[in-house]
Scaffold this active site. Structure first.
Site, PDB file in Angstrom:
ATOM      1  N   TYR A  31       0.817  -1.208   0.000  1.00 48.94           N
ATOM      2  CA  TYR A  31       0.000   0.000   0.000  1.00 48.94           C
ATOM      3  C   TYR A  31       0.855   1.263   0.000  1.00 48.94           C
ATOM      4  O   TYR A  31       0.463   2.282  -0.557  1.00 48.94           O
ATOM      5  CB  TYR A  31      -0.995  -0.022   1.171  1.00 48.94           C
ATOM      6  CG  TYR A  31      -2.233  -0.802   0.792  1.00 48.94           C
ATOM      7  CD1 TYR A  31      -3.292  -0.168   0.134  1.00 48.94           C
ATOM      8  CD2 TYR A  31      -2.320  -2.167   1.015  1.00 48.94           C
ATOM      9  CE1 TYR A  31      -4.405  -0.877  -0.260  1.00 48.94           C
ATOM     10  CE2 TYR A  31      -3.444  -2.891   0.614  1.00 48.94           C
ATOM     11  CZ  TYR A  31      -4.488  -2.240  -0.023  1.00 48.94           C
ATOM     12  OH  TYR A  31      -5.581  -2.935  -0.440  1.00 48.94           O
ATOM     13  N   HIS A  78      -6.278  -3.530   6.289  1.00 55.81           N
ATOM     14  CA  HIS A  78      -5.541  -4.463   5.430  1.00 55.81           C
ATOM     15  C   HIS A  78      -4.496  -5.275   6.192  1.00 55.81           C
ATOM     16  O   HIS A  78      -3.672  -5.949   5.592  1.00 55.81           O
ATOM     17  CB  HIS A  78      -4.878  -3.711   4.275  1.00 55.81           C
ATOM     18  CG  HIS A  78      -5.874  -3.112   3.334  1.00 55.81           C
ATOM     19  ND1 HIS A  78      -6.756  -3.890   2.618  1.00 55.81           N
ATOM     20  CD2 HIS A  78      -6.153  -1.830   3.005  1.00 55.81           C
ATOM     21  CE1 HIS A  78      -7.531  -3.108   1.884  1.00 55.81           C
ATOM     22  NE2 HIS A  78      -7.199  -1.854   2.102  1.00 55.81           N
TER      23      HIS A  78
END
Ligand SMILES: [Ca+2]
Ligand SMILES: [Ca+2]
Ligand SMILES: [Ca+2]
Ligand SMILES: [Mg+2]
Ligand SMILES: [Mg+2]
Ligand SMILES: [Mg+2]
Ligand SMILES: [Mg+2]
Lengths: 629, 629
Positions: B152, B307
């Site tokens: 990310y 996440h």
């Protein structure tokens, strides 16, 4: 000294050696040592030569021949090494007796004392020929195909070629012209039996990854070039990136340096099997798209003796450098001690050789020939049709009537190039006919991760599929039924390339997603996936499948390209004893009509079928016709 | 025109966009379009500019901020894009109001109307800061680590850097020096979070294969080079083999052409987590042997929000370009429609995030924090010790006391270089302490084909291991018991390299060979193997493991080299609340004595233990000592 040496203490060979555990290794040693001995022969004193000849080399040659006829006097790759060893040391010593023995075998043998070798292969049969020339006659088909397959051919070529070269250096025997130049043809056959990575197709007992980079193939290519001066061989030598340290390798290196090489384009080719070329064949279709080689091999040759697999009409498929539909290869890790000492694992017999391990039909859950090597060695399928002249439509077709007595298997495989496809479309028509009803299983051992199927799947919790003929090693992970349009689709991804198989499926078919590896707590088998169509109660039935290589994906840019295939559905419009006709409908609404005459392979005969109120006629056994709308 | 546009019809986002289905995509568009608009701004007529500003850009900026505070006003990568979009168009239009809003967020908000985003992440909390500077403060640790992980971070870096560059071009704000230069540190952190192939370590939700070749990382490296002129960044740019088409990329290309690059040696490094750097860390040990990078990552940082995975004290391990012990990554095929539209698969939650999917202990068959993201986000482990100065013995050690309340987990990992090993020896000591007895599972997700174990295996016919917390996806293929010497060994081969894991094992331990993929008839999971040590009824117990990368094999020459490892057995000689001491006995009869002080990590304190009637003393928490005989 050699005569007094006792046998090697290891007792597991049918022909124990003295320096090593088997005669084969003693023979290997002698083939290489003969060459070294030849180099210093003139330099040695007469006394030293006489001593070595008398005490070592002649006794060793006798040991490997007269004292071990079961090793020396048969048609087998072991004997080729034995013949070459005895012949080459004979050439060095100018011992005509040994040369004669090497070329023509031992005479007046009554029988061999041992009837089977360690692989269960037959050793002695009456009126059997022997010796190097008989090996050449028997080992190769007229096309240079070696019946045990390329993995063993690679190993066997060296003694053939090195003894041939020694003979051609020293005698009038035009050995490289013998049998219409079959020894050189064999080198080309070997090269042509590789995929886009230069690896041998892993038919029969073969460890995957063996390739034309093997030292023995480097030697074969260098020798063949020295004999033939074919500039395309230099391209292979360039890829091998090494040469032998002798006149052959020197010649290759020099001529590469002089830019004499030309491309070697591996052809589509049918390599007949059997000494007379009438025992079936290995068919290979190839296509080149953007320099990438697609190769499709169908096996319809001989069983291949002790190392053969019960794999008639099976295929394997490669696109570029990727193995897409695999032949399992052998269950063996050669020389890796941790895996049963590096020999064949039990699972080689219980799985890898069995029919269900292959991409061909298994009938009634039994292997072809009920897994008897002796029976299998008696028969081979017949080529029905092979045509590769038209790059747009290449076809190979073969019939087997012996693997399952009373059942006729007829497989036709087509590689179709059309502008709508970026890679060739593989079309596979497999007809199975019998007077009685059978259960027919057709697996496809795809490699990669499944993306999607177009039918409902139910979890089977890894139920084991059967208890014999390899079925005991298959888990069923999931199961489904044909979708309404009778066209089951399965797509998968491997190495960021995307493939789709479309299978004509009957409403009663069972569609199984399998995994190899049940009953294998030692992990001798790879956990590879498979897709299987199971059709029950069939008398005359056809399997029609298409395989597309259509898409790709990059995990770096996370973009799929052409994620979906072009084939929408498959219809069988005729399935009689004489014809299969099928249509392949694409998503753009164009259609391909494929028809096969199952009984008549005459190229000049005209056939007719009705299609959508039209009479369609064509010449020869296969029709491939596009309808744009 | 923009104000009148209705929301995009797709309703699945917590912040629906107008041009696209979510505000994030509208913001992406505006970040790029601002740059294009800036290029032609002076060239446009005053009227056209005024029209576009009034009808399109200002309303769009308002839409992305004032009208969607739940998108704009939080600490999240979505908001970073929102802040950058609003700020960059503000810079183009010289709209101080927008620039202010972008840098400092919306003021005087009472609450957001929506409390959770689509991934279950929290949106609003009181006294929450917002805006670009707050993002920089909150998103990165002082070492430039981004708490969601590198997959990310790679995506998030672009808006940080491009807006920072725009600000530094046009304002006095020394943004690249802000927070001690954390934005540039973040670029180095990103590079340092890659394995020997340049791929990001796949911690948290991450698709494997994403690497520093991604466009956003190319842009990051080019911007960082333009700011810093660090010549080692040019080596990364060279490997990326592409540059951005702007002044940054031009500068990189020119300086590479002028040979200004210097090697970038990725270091062993501990990247602290959390805005203040006190929320644990990611530890990475590296070793270079014959130019090959070995990298070992242990995760002891924050959960990482929506996440994150429940993977405290898990590790992953790479040797050269090979993934040896894997972190599963995410169960997702990004943008591949066939797999649930390309989004996260159900198995991401049911398998990939769960503790048992990771190379760390699972207690009593439940995930850490009972798989609650909210709880997990509150805690992080503590670094106990990190030492990489001595290339021969590198150590990282961390403690977790929150994942399982009442249980203290303490893992110490050592990379040992010694001339007896061709690659580093990985030593792993995992201590688990609790007042009450627990079942403890420690899996190793090795990749490759099993060669051999040194204990008896019995077939478990793919029995499913459990029914929750990921156990429902594990099949047990085979099971065994510790061998007599308490040292279970497992060796495997992958890409022709051979590895051996040696595990201290109690007589009561269950040794399980597992496979991922039960309850997965859609094949959303990879069928990867695992080895699991299951220890029942443990209060204070230690797992000691060594992993060797020792051998290789070529299927072309069929020769294994160093097929066997050097470790013979492992003994635990002390296991108290305060110390673990263990010996690793090699086949050459040399031994390594490893001891850890579990409670005291002071580097200057001296510890003592008895060993073979000797008093051994050492300073600091870790002893690694070789005995030659
Ligand atoms: Ca075995
Ligand atoms: Ca059987
Ligand atoms: Ca799903
Ligand atoms: Mg086979
Ligand atoms: Mg046959
Ligand atoms: Mg993970
Ligand atoms: Mg935590």
């Amino acid at each position: 000294m050699y005569p007094k040496l006792s046998l090697h203490p290891a007792k597991r060979s049918y022909a124990r050696g003295k320096l090593f555990w088997q005669c084969l290794n003693d023979a290997n040693w002698l083939v290489y040592t003969s060459q070294a001995y030849d180099c210093i022969y003139e330099w040695l004193s007469r006394e030293d030569r006489a001593f070595l000849n008398k005490e070592l080399f002649r006794p060793m040659a006798d040991f490997l021949s007269i004292e071990n006829p079961q090793f020396f006097n048969r048609i087998h790759n072991h004997s080729t090494w034995g013949n070459a060893a005895v012949g080459m040391i004979g050439l060095v010593m100018e011992d005509e007796d040994l040369i004669e023995r090497a070329l023509y075998g031992l005479k007046n043998l009554k029988s061999n004392k041992i009837s089977e070798d360690n692989d269960g292969g037959t050793i002695y049969s009456e009126n059997q020929r022997a010796g190097f020339l008989a090996q050449i006659d028997e080992a190769f088909s007229p096309d240079g195909y070696y019946t045990e397959g390329p993995y063993y051919q690679r190993y066997a070529m060296y003694p053939f070629l090195i003894f041939a070269q020694a003979l051609s250096n020293t005698s009038d025997l035009k050995i490289f012209e013998y049998r219409d130049g079959v020894l050189l043809k064999a080198v080309y056959a070997l090269i042509n039996l590789t995929n886009g990575s230069g690896e041998f197709f892993p038919i029969n007992d073969a460890q995957k990854g063996m390739s034309f980079h093997a030292h023995s193939v480097v030697a074969a290519v260098d020798m063949a070039y020295y004999q033939s001066k074919d500039p395309s061989l230099l391209s292979i030598a360039k890829e091998q990136n090494t040469v032998t340290l002798d006149i052959n390798g020197f010649t290759v290196a020099r001529d590469i340096d002089n830019n004499k090489y030309e491309p070697y384009i591996k052809p589509s080719i049918m390599l007949t099997d059997g000494p007379n070329g009438n025992s079936g064949a290995i068919g290979i279709l190839r296509s080149y798209n953007n320099e990438e080689e697609t190769s499709l091999l169908m096996k319809y040759g001989k069983h291949g003796m002790g190392h053969g697999h019960f794999d008639k009409l099976s295929f394997c498929y490669y696109v570029g450098r990727e193995e897409v539909i695999q032949d399992y290869g052998a269950a063996r890790w050669v020389n890796i001690k941790q895996k049963d000492g590096g020999g064949y694992l039990n699972e080689n017999k219980s799985w890898a050789k069995q029919t269900i391990a292959h991409n061909t039909v298994t009938i009634d859950e039994k292997s072809q020939f009920k897994a008897s090597v002796k029976t299998a060695d008696l028969f081979s399928p017949d080529s029905f049709f092979f045509s590769s002249d038209n790059q747009k439509v290449q076809v190979m077709s073969a019939v087997d009537e012996n693997s399952y007595p009373g059942t006729r298997l007829h497989r036709t495989m087509i590689l179709l190039n059309d502008s709508v496809f970026s890679k060739p479309l593989l079309i596979d028509l497999f007809n199975v006919q019998s007077d009685t009803a059978h259960k027919v299983d057709l697996p496809f051992y795809y490699l990669g991760q499944l993306l999607e199927v177009n039918f409902q799947l139910s979890d089977q919790k890894s139920q084991i599929l059967g208890d014999d003929y390899g079925f005991q090693h298959l888990r069923v992970e999931a199961k489904g039924k044909s979708p309404e349009n009778n066209s089951a689709q399965l797509s998968w991804i491997k190495s960021n390339k995307i493939y789709t198989l479309t299978s004509y499926s009957d409403p009663d078919d069972e569609l199984l997603l399998t995994q190899i590896g049940a009953h294998d707590s030692l992990f001798n088998l790879r956990r590879d996936p498979g897709f299987m169509i199971r059709r029950n109660n069939s008398k005359n039935t056809s399997f029609v499948n298409t395989l597309e290589s259509h898409g790709n994906y990059s995990p770096v840019n996370e973009r799929p390209v052409n994620a979906y295939g072009k084939v929408d559905n498959i219809t069988i419009i005729q399935n009689t004893q004489d014809y299969i006709a099928t249509t392949i409908q694409l998503i753009d609404n164009s259609r391909w009509l494929i028809a096969i005459s199952l009984k008549d392979n005459n190229k000049s005969i005209t056939h007719k079928i009705d299609y959508r109120n039209e009479k369609i006629s064509w010449q020869g056994p296969v029709l491939v016709k596009k309808f744009s709308k």
